[in-house]
Design a protein around this motif. Sequence first.
Motif, PDB file in Angstrom:
ATOM      1  N   ARG A 114       9.642   5.122  -4.976  1.00 36.32           N
ATOM      2  CA  ARG A 114      10.270   3.934  -4.392  1.00 36.32           C
ATOM      3  C   ARG A 114      10.039   2.689  -5.241  1.00 36.32           C
ATOM      4  NH1 ARG A 114      14.279   2.883  -0.735  1.00 36.32           N
ATOM      5  NH2 ARG A 114      13.900   0.967   0.381  1.00 36.32           N
ATOM      6  N   VAL A 115       8.783   2.463  -5.660  1.00 33.40           N
ATOM      7  CA  VAL A 115       8.469   1.198  -6.340  1.00 33.40           C
ATOM      8  C   VAL A 115       8.435   1.338  -7.864  1.00 33.40           C
ATOM      9  CG1 VAL A 115       7.193   0.285  -4.374  1.00 33.40           C
ATOM     10  CG2 VAL A 115       5.969   1.558  -6.126  1.00 33.40           C
ATOM     11  N   GLY A 116       8.277   2.586  -8.369  1.00 27.65           N
ATOM     12  CA  GLY A 116       8.279   2.797  -9.825  1.00 27.65           C
ATOM     13  C   GLY A 116       7.116   2.144 -10.523  1.00 27.65           C
ATOM     14  N   ASN A 117       6.024   2.006  -9.825  1.00 32.11           N
ATOM     15  CA  ASN A 117       4.889   1.295 -10.376  1.00 32.11           C
ATOM     16  C   ASN A 117       3.615   1.964  -9.885  1.00 32.11           C
ATOM     17  OD1 ASN A 117       2.689  -0.761 -10.222  1.00 32.11           O
ATOM     18  ND2 ASN A 117       4.247  -2.020 -11.233  1.00 32.11           N
ATOM     19  N   VAL A 118       2.702   2.327 -10.812  1.00 34.40           N
ATOM     20  CA  VAL A 118       1.496   3.076 -10.445  1.00 34.40           C
ATOM     21  C   VAL A 118       0.589   2.271  -9.532  1.00 34.40           C
ATOM     22  CG1 VAL A 118      -0.597   4.161 -11.350  1.00 34.40           C
ATOM     23  CG2 VAL A 118       1.576   4.454 -12.557  1.00 34.40           C
ATOM     24  N   SER A 119       0.301   1.064  -9.913  1.00 37.04           N
ATOM     25  CA  SER A 119      -0.644   0.266  -9.122  1.00 37.04           C
ATOM     26  C   SER A 119      -0.098  -0.029  -7.735  1.00 37.04           C
ATOM     27  CB  SER A 119      -0.967  -1.044  -9.856  1.00 37.04           C
ATOM     28  OG  SER A 119       0.226  -1.751 -10.113  1.00 37.04           O
ATOM     29  N   ASP A 120       1.208  -0.341  -7.673  1.00 36.16           N
ATOM     30  CA  ASP A 120       1.799  -0.584  -6.358  1.00 36.16           C
ATOM     31  C   ASP A 120       1.799   0.693  -5.527  1.00 36.16           C
ATOM     32  OD1 ASP A 120       2.240  -3.224  -6.872  1.00 36.16           O
ATOM     33  OD2 ASP A 120       4.360  -3.008  -7.407  1.00 36.16           O
ATOM     34  N   ALA A 121       2.084   1.815  -6.188  1.00 37.47           N
ATOM     35  CA  ALA A 121       2.078   3.094  -5.468  1.00 37.47           C
ATOM     36  C   ALA A 121       0.687   3.392  -4.927  1.00 37.47           C
ATOM     37  CB  ALA A 121       2.544   4.213  -6.393  1.00 37.47           C
ATOM     38  N   GLU A 122      -0.317   3.080  -5.688  1.00 38.78           N
ATOM     39  CA  GLU A 122      -1.698   3.307  -5.222  1.00 38.78           C
ATOM     40  C   GLU A 122      -2.011   2.402  -4.021  1.00 38.78           C
ATOM     41  OE1 GLU A 122      -4.187   2.694  -8.580  1.00 38.78           O
ATOM     42  OE2 GLU A 122      -3.783   4.680  -9.463  1.00 38.78           O
ATOM     43  N   ASP A 123      -1.619   1.176  -4.128  1.00 40.18           N
ATOM     44  CA  ASP A 123      -1.861   0.240  -3.008  1.00 40.18           C
ATOM     45  C   ASP A 123      -1.174   0.727  -1.731  1.00 40.18           C
ATOM     46  OD1 ASP A 123      -3.335  -1.367  -4.616  1.00 40.18           O
ATOM     47  OD2 ASP A 123      -1.730  -2.833  -5.028  1.00 40.18           O
ATOM     48  N   ILE A 124       0.057   1.155  -1.913  1.00 42.30           N
ATOM     49  CA  ILE A 124       0.819   1.621  -0.740  1.00 42.30           C
ATOM     50  C   ILE A 124       0.145   2.849  -0.139  1.00 42.30           C
ATOM     51  CG2 ILE A 124       2.991   2.704  -0.046  1.00 42.30           C
ATOM     52  CD1 ILE A 124       4.355   0.852  -2.151  1.00 42.30           C
ATOM     53  N   THR A 125      -0.292   3.758  -0.990  1.00 42.68           N
ATOM     54  CA  THR A 125      -0.948   4.980  -0.500  1.00 42.68           C
ATOM     55  C   THR A 125      -2.207   4.637   0.296  1.00 42.68           C
ATOM     56  OG1 THR A 125      -0.146   6.091  -2.495  1.00 42.68           O
ATOM     57  CG2 THR A 125      -1.825   7.237  -1.228  1.00 42.68           C
ATOM     58  N   GLN A 126      -2.992   3.732  -0.221  1.00 42.24           N
ATOM     59  CA  GLN A 126      -4.206   3.323   0.499  1.00 42.24           C
ATOM     60  C   GLN A 126      -3.853   2.685   1.848  1.00 42.24           C
ATOM     61  OE1 GLN A 126      -6.876   0.942  -1.979  1.00 42.24           O
ATOM     62  NE2 GLN A 126      -6.171   2.088  -3.766  1.00 42.24           N
ATOM     63  N   ASP A 127      -2.841   1.835   1.816  1.00 39.48           N
ATOM     64  CA  ASP A 127      -2.421   1.183   3.067  1.00 39.48           C
ATOM     65  C   ASP A 127      -1.985   2.207   4.109  1.00 39.48           C
ATOM     66  OD1 ASP A 127      -2.966  -1.369   2.343  1.00 39.48           O
ATOM     67  OD2 ASP A 127      -0.918  -1.893   1.740  1.00 39.48           O
ATOM     68  N   VAL A 128      -1.228   3.196   3.651  1.00 43.15           N
ATOM     69  CA  VAL A 128      -0.699   4.197   4.582  1.00 43.15           C
ATOM     70  C   VAL A 128      -1.848   4.940   5.252  1.00 43.15           C
ATOM     71  CG1 VAL A 128       0.552   6.387   4.717  1.00 43.15           C
ATOM     72  CG2 VAL A 128       1.508   4.483   3.409  1.00 43.15           C
ATOM     73  N   PHE A 129      -2.810   5.354   4.489  1.00 42.14           N
ATOM     74  CA  PHE A 129      -3.903   6.129   5.093  1.00 42.14           C
ATOM     75  C   PHE A 129      -4.846   5.237   5.902  1.00 42.14           C
ATOM     76  CE2 PHE A 129      -2.405   9.252   2.083  1.00 42.14           C
ATOM     77  CZ  PHE A 129      -2.391  10.385   2.884  1.00 42.14           C
ATOM     78  N   PHE A 130      -4.952   4.021   5.507  1.00 46.35           N
ATOM     79  CA  PHE A 130      -5.744   3.097   6.319  1.00 46.35           C
ATOM     80  C   PHE A 130      -5.068   2.902   7.680  1.00 46.35           C
ATOM     81  CE2 PHE A 130      -7.038  -1.264   7.488  1.00 46.35           C
ATOM     82  CZ  PHE A 130      -8.384  -1.013   7.636  1.00 46.35           C
ATOM     83  N   LYS A 131      -3.749   2.751   7.649  1.00 44.74           N
ATOM     84  CA  LYS A 131      -2.995   2.613   8.905  1.00 44.74           C
ATOM     85  C   LYS A 131      -3.089   3.902   9.727  1.00 44.74           C
ATOM     86  CE  LYS A 131       0.456  -0.652   7.131  1.00 44.74           C
ATOM     87  NZ  LYS A 131       0.123  -1.811   7.933  1.00 44.74           N
ATOM     88  N   TYR A 132      -3.047   4.999   9.015  1.00 41.87           N
ATOM     89  CA  TYR A 132      -3.140   6.292   9.698  1.00 41.87           C
ATOM     90  C   TYR A 132      -4.457   6.390  10.457  1.00 41.87           C
ATOM     91  CZ  TYR A 132      -3.823  11.342  10.205  1.00 41.87           C
ATOM     92  OH  TYR A 132      -4.065  12.594  10.702  1.00 41.87           O
ATOM     93  N   PHE A 133      -5.507   5.969   9.804  1.00 39.68           N
ATOM     94  CA  PHE A 133      -6.826   6.030  10.434  1.00 39.68           C
ATOM     95  C   PHE A 133      -6.901   5.074  11.635  1.00 39.68           C
ATOM     96  CE2 PHE A 133     -11.199   4.584  10.886  1.00 39.68           C
ATOM     97  CZ  PHE A 133     -11.868   5.791  11.009  1.00 39.68           C
ATOM     98  N   ARG A 134      -6.390   3.873  11.436  1.00 39.14           N
ATOM     99  CA  ARG A 134      -6.466   2.875  12.501  1.00 39.14           C
ATOM    100  C   ARG A 134      -5.571   3.259  13.696  1.00 39.14           C
ATOM    101  NH1 ARG A 134     -10.555  -0.529  12.178  1.00 39.14           N
ATOM    102  NH2 ARG A 134      -9.388  -1.962  13.473  1.00 39.14           N
TER     103      ARG A 134
END
Lengths: 359, 168
Positions: free
Chosen positions: B30-50
């Motif tokens: 979606r974003v074509g960017n490694v760092s942004d993809a990493e941030d998004i992945t962390q956010d998703v799992f953080f939201k998943y946990f919460r």
Amino acid sequence: MDFREEYKKSEKLISPTDEQLQKMMSAVMSRIESGEEDTKELNITPAKKAFPYKKIAFIGGSVAACAAITIAAVNIAPTLNNVPTAERAGSLSASADDARQNTALTTNAATTYSADADKLDAESATEFDTSADSLEDCAEETAPESFVMPLVPESSKSNGYSANDNLTDNSLSAKDCFTAECEAAEVFETLEISESEVDEVILTEEPDVDNATDSTKEPIDDAHKNPETGADPDLIAAWSQAVEDSPLVCIEDFDCSFEKPLTKLEFTSADSENDTLIIGDKTYKLTNHEEEDEWSFTWFSMSNEEIAALPYEYFTTGHFNEFQHIYKIFFAEDRCFVVYLLGDAASFANPQGEYVLVG
Amino acid sequence: METFSLVTSESFEQVMKFYMPMVYRIAFTRVGNVSDAEDITQDVFFKYFRANEIFNNEEHRKAWLIRCTINCANTLVTSAWNRHKASEEALEGIGTTDALDRLEQQTAVADAVMKLPEKYRTVIHLFYFEDLSITQISKITGIRESTVKSQLSRARDMLKPMLKEVGF
């Protein structure tokens, strides 16, 4: 080439490395352990589309515009029948042409206006004589003797609207007579000669209470009519009496403020013999003799005395010729309310017979 | 594709291990960017946990994660910071990231997909890589099926000339 297979071959290129995975997992765990609050709401549902105010406004505006045009057309169409005759139009246009010729500088609006006014006064005075004469001729020629105030002579029954269409005919039709009568009433107002005369009539005539209450069926005698103004003293006297005696004078719950009256009026049906007029929470019986016609209602911002002083023609001709089928006039507080029959004047058979006074 | 049972999924870490590559791929596509993809992945799992959601089955969990990933990516893509950054990149003539450069060198297919507009990239990825059906994509992304079909069709039309150039 199978695109799916080729694309899946690139899995390694778009997938995270083990290092990246470890890094991300540890970052997530550290965020959880640190007790970081997720301030944002869980954004797992798509945002709802905004309410389409613009679209609704556009559609609503279009519908309103169409409705306004339709209503305007419906309202304008009947008035076209009351447009002055070709003669009248011709004389007005001629006077306008004269005024243009006389006023060299057309940009001077005040000068032009006064010139027009002079011309129109002269025209009106001339036409008053002409129309009065033609009215008398018409009354003698076409109206049966039993008709007291032949606003629409008997001949109009048979002629109907065809009289309108035959404007070029030299013969004097019922419509011409009516138009002449309307013009005469306009001239009354323009020349301001009727009020004093009418006042005299009111002062000299004794109000007849019985006539006021029982005049629903009986035609009014033409012999009492003022030969100069055309006003019927009996009728005027009856109105004056009605101001004092009308049981409808006190409509306590009826709000006469300018914005509200018409919204409170309801007719239960337009075609029943005994219609009811509902004003607020009060109901009044109306006798509708013209089943196919529609009763309407209006009111004037005039005092009772002013209304009573007005000649009958004030309501039946000229500017108020649409009220020629006045069904009921009653007074509430400082207003005069007139219930009248809508429709073209030429389509009515016998206005006298349906005329009903207050009481 | 590897199966994942509900019994073993009760551990948050196991869920992360299993689904993190998928979440990352979707985010990266979606974003074509490694760092942004990493941030998004962390956010998703953080939201998943919460969120502490209870899922009926693994499909439900997967759909939730994909949906959350797309939403997070959309939020990032449309953020003011990202727009500012994107405009700067455009001015400097840096149209692609390091990861994208690497992709260009290694595989033409992934490169072609990454050159597609954002909305087409996601649909293509979910359809061809994650093997989701059009109905599933429609449900997850909230787009109508007909739109998904037309997006897929347009994406294919765009891909054809690009792949022809590289000999496919």
